[in-house]
Design a protein around this motif. Structure first.
Motif, PDB file in Angstrom:
ATOM      1  N   GLY A 174      59.566  46.511  20.695  1.00 20.57           N
ATOM      2  CA  GLY A 174      60.890  45.888  20.624  1.00 20.57           C
ATOM      3  C   GLY A 174      61.051  44.627  21.452  1.00 20.57           C
ATOM      4  O   GLY A 174      62.139  44.066  21.514  1.00 20.57           O
ATOM      5  N   GLY A 214      59.526  41.810  20.840  1.00 19.70           N
ATOM      6  CA  GLY A 214      59.427  40.627  19.985  1.00 19.70           C
ATOM      7  C   GLY A 214      58.006  40.159  19.697  1.00 19.70           C
ATOM      8  O   GLY A 214      57.790  38.970  19.460  1.00 19.70           O
ATOM      9  N   LYS A 215      57.042  41.102  19.672  1.00 24.26           N
ATOM     10  CA  LYS A 215      55.650  40.712  19.357  1.00 24.26           C
ATOM     11  C   LYS A 215      55.567  40.167  17.931  1.00 24.26           C
ATOM     12  O   LYS A 215      55.020  39.089  17.708  1.00 24.26           O
ATOM     13  N   SER A 216      56.117  40.936  16.973  1.00 28.15           N
ATOM     14  CA  SER A 216      56.016  40.520  15.565  1.00 28.15           C
ATOM     15  C   SER A 216      56.789  39.223  15.342  1.00 28.15           C
ATOM     16  O   SER A 216      56.308  38.331  14.632  1.00 28.15           O
ATOM     17  N   ALA A 217      57.981  39.113  15.958  1.00 27.08           N
ATOM     18  CA  ALA A 217      58.774  37.881  15.804  1.00 27.08           C
ATOM     19  C   ALA A 217      57.988  36.692  16.354  1.00 27.08           C
ATOM     20  O   ALA A 217      57.973  35.608  15.760  1.00 27.08           O
ATOM     21  N   SER A 247      59.722  42.427  11.464  1.00 22.45           N
ATOM     22  CA  SER A 247      60.331  42.334  12.795  1.00 22.45           C
ATOM     23  C   SER A 247      61.823  42.613  12.677  1.00 22.45           C
ATOM     24  O   SER A 247      62.522  41.970  11.903  1.00 22.45           O
ATOM     25  N   ALA A 295      65.440  44.842  14.799  1.00 25.58           N
ATOM     26  CA  ALA A 295      65.942  45.669  15.904  1.00 25.58           C
ATOM     27  C   ALA A 295      65.792  47.129  15.518  1.00 25.58           C
ATOM     28  O   ALA A 295      66.090  47.507  14.388  1.00 25.58           O
ATOM     29  N   VAL A 340      58.642  49.443  15.258  1.00 24.59           N
ATOM     30  CA  VAL A 340      58.738  48.881  13.909  1.00 24.59           C
ATOM     31  C   VAL A 340      57.340  48.715  13.318  1.00 24.59           C
ATOM     32  O   VAL A 340      57.038  49.200  12.231  1.00 24.59           O
ATOM     33  N   SER A 341      56.454  48.029  14.069  1.00 25.53           N
ATOM     34  CA  SER A 341      55.083  47.858  13.588  1.00 25.53           C
ATOM     35  C   SER A 341      54.333  49.147  13.884  1.00 25.53           C
ATOM     36  O   SER A 341      54.386  49.648  15.006  1.00 25.53           O
ATOM     37  N   GLY A 343      63.424  35.451  23.650  1.00 25.70           N
ATOM     38  CA  GLY A 343      64.856  35.389  23.987  1.00 25.70           C
ATOM     39  C   GLY A 343      65.249  34.050  24.581  1.00 25.70           C
ATOM     40  O   GLY A 343      66.241  33.977  25.313  1.00 25.70           O
ATOM     41  N   ASP A 357      66.745  31.718  23.231  1.00 23.95           N
ATOM     42  CA  ASP A 357      68.118  31.401  22.798  1.00 23.95           C
ATOM     43  C   ASP A 357      69.154  31.983  23.767  1.00 23.95           C
ATOM     44  O   ASP A 357      70.184  31.372  24.019  1.00 23.95           O
ATOM     45  N   ASN A 367      62.596  32.889  19.154  1.00 25.52           N
ATOM     46  CA  ASN A 367      62.132  33.252  17.811  1.00 25.52           C
ATOM     47  C   ASN A 367      63.225  33.155  16.766  1.00 25.52           C
ATOM     48  O   ASN A 367      62.982  33.406  15.588  1.00 25.52           O
ATOM     49  N   LYS A 368      64.439  32.828  17.209  1.00 29.06           N
ATOM     50  CA  LYS A 368      65.566  32.771  16.257  1.00 29.06           C
ATOM     51  C   LYS A 368      65.823  31.348  15.775  1.00 29.06           C
ATOM     52  O   LYS A 368      66.636  31.137  14.893  1.00 29.06           O
TER      53      LYS A 368
HETATM   54  N1  LIG Z   1      67.767  36.666  20.189  1.00 30.58           N
HETATM   55  C1  LIG Z   1      66.456  36.864  20.053  1.00 30.58           C
HETATM   56  N2  LIG Z   1      66.010  37.984  19.506  1.00 30.58           N
HETATM   57  C2  LIG Z   1      64.661  38.151  19.375  1.00 30.58           C
HETATM   58  C3  LIG Z   1      63.732  37.178  19.810  1.00 30.58           C
HETATM   59  N3  LIG Z   1      62.487  37.629  19.552  1.00 30.58           N
HETATM   60  C4  LIG Z   1      62.642  38.840  18.964  1.00 30.58           C
HETATM   61  N4  LIG Z   1      63.931  39.159  18.850  1.00 30.58           N
HETATM   62  C5  LIG Z   1      64.521  40.373  18.255  1.00 30.58           C
HETATM   63  O1  LIG Z   1      64.018  41.530  18.901  1.00 30.58           O
HETATM   64  C6  LIG Z   1      63.942  42.609  17.972  1.00 30.58           C
HETATM   65  C7  LIG Z   1      62.559  43.230  18.029  1.00 30.58           C
HETATM   66  O2  LIG Z   1      61.604  42.274  17.587  1.00 30.58           O
HETATM   67  P1  LIG Z   1      60.187  42.704  16.977  1.00 30.58           P
HETATM   68  O3  LIG Z   1      59.471  41.444  16.676  1.00 30.58           O
HETATM   69  O4  LIG Z   1      60.349  43.671  15.846  1.00 30.58           O
HETATM   70  O5  LIG Z   1      59.555  43.448  18.230  1.00 30.58           O
HETATM   71  P2  LIG Z   1      58.096  44.128  18.360  1.00 30.58           P
HETATM   72  O6  LIG Z   1      57.652  43.908  19.752  1.00 30.58           O
HETATM   73  O7  LIG Z   1      57.212  43.665  17.284  1.00 30.58           O
HETATM   74  O8  LIG Z   1      58.441  45.665  18.167  1.00 30.58           O
HETATM   75  P3  LIG Z   1      57.452  46.830  17.635  1.00 30.58           P
HETATM   76  O9  LIG Z   1      56.855  46.411  16.364  1.00 30.58           O
HETATM   77  O10 LIG Z   1      58.396  47.989  17.467  1.00 30.58           O
HETATM   78  O11 LIG Z   1      56.450  47.094  18.723  1.00 30.58           O
HETATM   79  C8  LIG Z   1      64.293  42.023  16.605  1.00 30.58           C
HETATM   80  O12 LIG Z   1      65.634  42.318  16.306  1.00 30.58           O
HETATM   81  C9  LIG Z   1      64.105  40.531  16.799  1.00 30.58           C
HETATM   82  O13 LIG Z   1      64.937  39.747  15.957  1.00 30.58           O
HETATM   83  C10 LIG Z   1      64.247  35.971  20.402  1.00 30.58           C
HETATM   84  O14 LIG Z   1      63.541  35.057  20.815  1.00 30.58           O
HETATM   85  N5  LIG Z   1      65.623  35.880  20.493  1.00 30.58           N
END
Ligand SMILES: Nc1nc2c(ncn2[C@@H]2O[C@H](COP(=O)(O)OP(=O)(O)OP(=O)(O)O)[C@@H](O)[C@H]2O)c(=O)[nH]1
Ligand SMILES: [Mg+2]
Length: 344
Positions: A30, A32-35, A48, A50, A55-56, A150, A152, A189-190
């Protein structure tokens, strides 16, 4: 073998003339790895969103060719190396780690530890680094870059990453940043602003280049990777031999072919078994160390709580005694003044 299969389409050098960078994204679920992977690749490759749980669910590879011809391979992982979360069982983690090595066809040029300015840094994140180091060796930090997602959110409060780190940098995070020589990038990432997106990516890639030149231009390797490389070679050889036999079927007896194929397969299976055992033993070593650390922390917490309780009890007792003494003194005074009044 737990259903592990290794692709044998592996090339030891890139088949095209383009330069290649392969980076692996690690970090807690969570964050933001995938984002971040999607931002690097410039398109939505990885899922990617919430979610309260992962998720992955498997390691995935995405590739993009940048404007300057650089080929970027991004390997997105689930929250694999966060053994403290207990989200994934050891069998699953073992399979995914082997898959991750399998996807890194040209070796790993950088490991990106994804953190978030939107979530407070917790001690558990330290365990991700410890797990990575136990599995791949302490030198892995030489290839590590930290990305804070994050950007933003910080923009909203008109803060820079330095401001954020100035007010929100626990000791453990300070140590991580020190270990990777402050190679840290802020990602939003947004953003819909293409210039901003590619600027962030370029900043990250320039750190990847620094990492690479500091490591003599060589991708990351260790005993486990070398064994894996060897296995890949064998898988290729096996495939080649099988193809050769298919074309020479008339020259050899069926038994001779079968015997040779059996031998090749045996060597391959033995090697895969060695790798699996190695990953397994390293994983159980890390898990044990982590458990020990958590037990010690819990014991220390309990001891501190007990001490605090004892101190509280002592101070309650002290207050009670003081109150009694005060009441006694009051009583004494009252009696004395009554005595004086009677004399008068
Ligand atoms: N505002 C904001 N939200 C972000 C940013 N990067 C990621 N997110 C949000 O964070 C949430 C999780 O992002 P993912 O990319 O799914 O996170 P992850 O680390 O891949 O999660 P897993 O696959 O579960 O391990 C999503 O709702 C994204 O939109 C960012 O730079 N800014
Ligand atoms: Mg993900």
């Amino acid at each position: 073998m737990g259903g592990i299969s290794i692709d044998d389409d592996w090339e030891f050098t890139s088949s095209s003339s383009n330069e290649v960078r392969t980076i692996v994204l690690v970090g807690r679920t969570g964050y933001g790895k995938s984002a971040t992977g999607n931002t690097i690749l410039g398109r939505k490759v990885f899922k990617s969103r919430a979610s309260s749980s992962g998720v992955s669910i498997t390691c995935e590879l995405g590739t993009a060719e940048l404007d300057d011809g650089l080929l970027v391979n991004v390997i997105d992982t689930p929250g694999l190396f966060d053994l403290s979360s207990g989200e994934y069982g050891p069998e699953y983690v073992r399979k995914e780690i082997i898959k991750c090595m399998d996807l890194a066809k040209d070796g790993i040029h950088a490991v990106i530890l994804v953190l978030s300015v939107r979530t407070r840094f917790t001690e558990e994140q330290e365990t991700i680094l410890k797990t990575l180091q136990s599995l791949f060796g302490s030198k892995i930090v030489d290839y590590m870059i930290v990305v804070f997602t994050g950007g933003d959110d910080l923009e909203e409060t008109e803060e820079s990453l330095e401001d954020y780190l100035g007010r929100e940098c626990p000791k453990a995070l300070e140590e991580i940043l020190g270990l990777c020589e402050n190679r840290v990038v802020l990602f939003d990432n947004k953003t819909k602003d293409e210039g901003k997106r590619s600027g962030q990516v370029q900043e990250l890639l320039s750190f990847v280049n620094i990492v690479l030149s500091q490591n003599g231009g060589r991708p990351y390797t260790n005993e486990l990777f070398e064994l894996f490389t060897e296995l890949k070679k064998r898988a290729k050889e096996l495939h080649k031999q099988q193809r050769k036999f298919d074309s020479l079927k008339e020259e050899y007896s069926e038994e001779a072919i079968l015997e040779f194929e059996k031998q090749m397969q045996q060597t391959y299976d033995d090697q895969l078994k060695r790798i699996t055992e190695m990953v397994e033993s390293k994983l159980s070593e890390v898990t044990m160390k982590l458990k020990q650390q958590l037990d010690e922390e819990q014991a220390a917490r309990l001891e501190a709580e007990e001490k605090a309780m004892l101190a509280q009890r002592r101070s309650d007792e002290e207050i009670r005694r003081l109150r009694e003494n005060l009441e006694k003194a009051h009583e004494e005074l009252r009696k004395q003044s009554e005595g004086r009044c009677a004399i008068l």
